[in-house]
Design a protein around this motif. Sequence first.
Motif, PDB file in Angstrom:
ATOM      1  N   LEU A 128       0.827  -1.214   0.000  1.00 47.09           N
ATOM      2  CA  LEU A 128       0.000   0.000   0.000  1.00 47.09           C
ATOM      3  C   LEU A 128       0.856   1.257   0.000  1.00 47.09           C
ATOM      4  O   LEU A 128       0.547   2.232  -0.702  1.00 47.09           O
ATOM      5  N   LEU A 129       1.941   1.253   0.764  1.00 51.15           N
ATOM      6  CA  LEU A 129       2.832   2.413   0.779  1.00 51.15           C
ATOM      7  C   LEU A 129       3.444   2.642  -0.595  1.00 51.15           C
ATOM      8  O   LEU A 129       3.548   3.790  -1.053  1.00 51.15           O
ATOM      9  N   ALA A 204      -1.627  -1.113   6.958  1.00 48.32           N
ATOM     10  CA  ALA A 204      -2.500  -2.241   6.620  1.00 48.32           C
ATOM     11  C   ALA A 204      -3.649  -2.366   7.611  1.00 48.32           C
ATOM     12  O   ALA A 204      -4.774  -2.726   7.224  1.00 48.32           O
ATOM     13  N   ALA A 205      -3.395  -2.073   8.893  1.00 52.11           N
ATOM     14  CA  ALA A 205      -4.464  -2.150   9.889  1.00 52.11           C
ATOM     15  C   ALA A 205      -5.551  -1.115   9.609  1.00 52.11           C
ATOM     16  O   ALA A 205      -6.747  -1.406   9.729  1.00 52.11           O
ATOM     17  N   VAL A 206      -5.146   0.083   9.221  1.00 49.78           N
ATOM     18  CA  VAL A 206      -6.135   1.116   8.881  1.00 49.78           C
ATOM     19  C   VAL A 206      -6.936   0.699   7.659  1.00 49.78           C
ATOM     20  O   VAL A 206      -8.151   0.907   7.582  1.00 49.78           O
ATOM     21  N   TYR A 207      -6.271   0.081   6.688  1.00 48.53           N
ATOM     22  CA  TYR A 207      -6.971  -0.383   5.489  1.00 48.53           C
ATOM     23  C   TYR A 207      -7.976  -1.486   5.818  1.00 48.53           C
ATOM     24  O   TYR A 207      -9.105  -1.491   5.304  1.00 48.53           O
ATOM     25  N   GLN A 208      -7.595  -2.419   6.680  1.00 49.72           N
ATOM     26  CA  GLN A 208      -8.497  -3.514   7.018  1.00 49.72           C
ATOM     27  C   GLN A 208      -9.632  -3.060   7.931  1.00 49.72           C
ATOM     28  O   GLN A 208     -10.771  -3.507   7.769  1.00 49.72           O
ATOM     29  N   GLN A 209      -9.335  -2.186   8.873  1.00 50.28           N
ATOM     30  CA  GLN A 209     -10.348  -1.758   9.819  1.00 50.28           C
ATOM     31  C   GLN A 209     -11.316  -0.739   9.229  1.00 50.28           C
ATOM     32  O   GLN A 209     -12.462  -0.664   9.650  1.00 50.28           O
ATOM     33  N   HIS A 210     -10.848   0.037   8.266  1.00 55.60           N
ATOM     34  CA  HIS A 210     -11.701   1.107   7.748  1.00 55.60           C
ATOM     35  C   HIS A 210     -11.843   1.009   6.231  1.00 55.60           C
ATOM     36  O   HIS A 210     -12.742   0.331   5.731  1.00 55.60           O
ATOM     37  N   SER A 211     -10.963   1.658   5.464  1.00 59.28           N
ATOM     38  CA  SER A 211     -11.109   1.664   4.008  1.00 59.28           C
ATOM     39  C   SER A 211      -9.787   2.072   3.380  1.00 59.28           C
ATOM     40  O   SER A 211      -8.838   2.477   4.051  1.00 59.28           O
ATOM     41  N   LEU A 212      -9.752   1.975   2.047  1.00 64.22           N
ATOM     42  CA  LEU A 212      -8.564   2.373   1.316  1.00 64.22           C
ATOM     43  C   LEU A 212      -8.346   3.879   1.402  1.00 64.22           C
ATOM     44  O   LEU A 212      -7.203   4.354   1.475  1.00 64.22           O
ATOM     45  N   ALA A 214      -9.079   5.809   3.925  1.00 66.04           N
ATOM     46  CA  ALA A 214      -8.514   6.115   5.239  1.00 66.04           C
ATOM     47  C   ALA A 214      -7.028   5.762   5.284  1.00 66.04           C
ATOM     48  O   ALA A 214      -6.225   6.498   5.869  1.00 66.04           O
ATOM     49  N   ALA A 215      -6.641   4.652   4.660  1.00 65.50           N
ATOM     50  CA  ALA A 215      -5.228   4.284   4.612  1.00 65.50           C
ATOM     51  C   ALA A 215      -4.417   5.296   3.807  1.00 65.50           C
ATOM     52  O   ALA A 215      -3.301   5.659   4.178  1.00 65.50           O
ATOM     53  N   LYS A 217      -5.145   8.456   3.428  1.00 60.07           N
ATOM     54  CA  LYS A 217      -5.064   9.664   4.250  1.00 60.07           C
ATOM     55  C   LYS A 217      -3.996   9.519   5.330  1.00 60.07           C
ATOM     56  O   LYS A 217      -3.249  10.464   5.616  1.00 60.07           O
ATOM     57  N   PHE A 218      -3.892   8.342   5.909  1.00 57.96           N
ATOM     58  CA  PHE A 218      -2.873   8.083   6.921  1.00 57.96           C
ATOM     59  C   PHE A 218      -1.473   8.194   6.325  1.00 57.96           C
ATOM     60  O   PHE A 218      -0.567   8.790   6.930  1.00 57.96           O
ATOM     61  N   VAL A 219      -1.285   7.651   5.131  1.00 53.72           N
ATOM     62  CA  VAL A 219       0.026   7.695   4.477  1.00 53.72           C
ATOM     63  C   VAL A 219       0.382   9.118   4.072  1.00 53.72           C
ATOM     64  O   VAL A 219       1.528   9.557   4.237  1.00 53.72           O
ATOM     65  N   HIS A 220      -0.570   9.868   3.556  1.00 50.32           N
ATOM     66  CA  HIS A 220      -0.297  11.255   3.174  1.00 50.32           C
ATOM     67  C   HIS A 220       0.030  12.104   4.401  1.00 50.32           C
ATOM     68  O   HIS A 220       0.840  13.035   4.298  1.00 50.32           O
ATOM     69  N   ARG A 221      -0.564  11.795   5.519  1.00 47.86           N
ATOM     70  CA  ARG A 221      -0.330  12.603   6.713  1.00 47.86           C
ATOM     71  C   ARG A 221       1.061  12.362   7.296  1.00 47.86           C
ATOM     72  O   ARG A 221       1.738  13.314   7.697  1.00 47.86           O
ATOM     73  N   PHE A 222       1.516  11.127   7.311  1.00 51.23           N
ATOM     74  CA  PHE A 222       2.778  10.810   7.969  1.00 51.23           C
ATOM     75  C   PHE A 222       3.948  10.676   7.001  1.00 51.23           C
ATOM     76  O   PHE A 222       5.093  10.863   7.414  1.00 51.23           O
ATOM     77  N   PHE A 223       3.714  10.338   5.737  1.00 54.91           N
ATOM     78  CA  PHE A 223       4.806  10.068   4.803  1.00 54.91           C
ATOM     79  C   PHE A 223       4.914  11.127   3.712  1.00 54.91           C
ATOM     80  O   PHE A 223       5.964  11.758   3.555  1.00 54.91           O
ATOM     81  N   LEU A 224       3.850  11.304   2.949  1.00 58.66           N
ATOM     82  CA  LEU A 224       3.924  12.114   1.744  1.00 58.66           C
ATOM     83  C   LEU A 224       3.832  13.604   2.010  1.00 58.66           C
ATOM     84  O   LEU A 224       3.957  14.398   1.068  1.00 58.66           O
ATOM     85  N   SER A 225       3.624  14.014   3.234  1.00 67.31           N
ATOM     86  CA  SER A 225       3.626  15.437   3.570  1.00 67.31           C
ATOM     87  C   SER A 225       5.028  15.970   3.808  1.00 67.31           C
ATOM     88  O   SER A 225       5.198  17.167   4.075  1.00 67.31           O
ATOM     89  N   ARG A 226       6.047  15.142   3.704  1.00 67.23           N
ATOM     90  CA  ARG A 226       7.426  15.554   3.938  1.00 67.23           C
ATOM     91  C   ARG A 226       8.047  16.055   2.635  1.00 67.23           C
ATOM     92  O   ARG A 226       7.647  15.660   1.546  1.00 67.23           O
TER      93      ARG A 226
END
Length: 382
Positions: A128-129, A204-212, A214-215, A217-226
């Motif tokens: 996913l990353l 992967a946990a965010v993807y399984q628990q919620h949706s693609l 949400a995953a 958004k999580f990656v953009h917040r912690f990784f791709l915002s740099r």
Amino acid sequence: MGHAQRRLVSTAARLATSVHASNIKVFPPREALAGPSASSNTKTKTPSPTPSKPTFFSAETWAALQPPSTAALSTFIHRIGLATTVTSTDVIQQACTHPSYIPLFEHHNPKEPVPASNANLAALGNSLLGLFATEYVNATFPHLPTRVLKAAVSAYVGPTTCAHIATEMGAQPLLRWNRTPNTPTRPAVLHADAMASIPRALTAAVYQQHSLAAARKFVHRFFLSRDVDLRSMIKFRDPKLALRETVAKFGRERPVSRLLKETGRYSLTPVFVVGIYSGAEKLGEGFGSSLKMAEFRAAEDSLLRLYLTRQPPHLVQLPSSTFSSGVGDIFTAKGNAVGSYTPGTMADSEVLYGSSGKTGLRVPGARTRAVTEVEEGLEELQ
């Protein structure tokens, strides 16, 4: 307090960063102080006919076997903003358990159930990353060469970046792992490798628990915002020859070098400023202590301006936005995609005469042609 107890307490203090404070209260454990026969012989003051084997206690192993507390897991969930997405602390505990921890746990606790590791979650999160980073870099920098695109994806979501992000999240006290040496069949497991698995498993946990969505958004917040310095990832052996080939590929006029400014031509420290033009359009500019150096930098600046062209943030469209935004995986989730998607035009963005790889190979006579072009450019400048 004896010398052995003082050493154990000092070791526990050093391990305070990796062991929760609730476990320090019961340290050192009973087996670290004396064997079962020694405690009974102390009361009766009679020697034992069969002396017991000496008990060897490792504070590092004890610290590695301690599970994180529920309060620490809950605090970690709220700190990284997943309190409403991942509601179970068991998922976070699994995400922080590296596969190298399982053999250590089975060796010391053979009768207890084996905890779940993050092996599958980390593998899914790594895919996913790579997906989110590749589509983001490709949509943001549409003219980026393939080699530089791969290097940029590694800079955004590579192992080193994942380990640093896990440290910034504060996941180090929750990590359960075991250092293993290098073997002929598998590489060594280091602390950075175990830390890098946590952000992947969380994705992967965010993807399984919620949706693609949400995953992503999580990656953009912690990784791709740099911010990643892509300029240092592009190098050219002969930027003037590469610029001429690139301009011809796009059907533009032949690039011409022009001397814009100069100072101290006959001194020990001259400075020349050269600009490269295609028709009336200025492609790039460079300076140097000689005309050749200034022209080299101007050609390199022209190529970087092309390949590092960035799409405005409000115009960036991601292919993953076409997937459903509903809860669940992409095969079973229901709901409409967020917004519309217009695919961009794919262009030939490979760099000729690059710094490495097959793109740096020259055809016969290319060196002579390049030297001739440099000499012609110097004559134009003078």
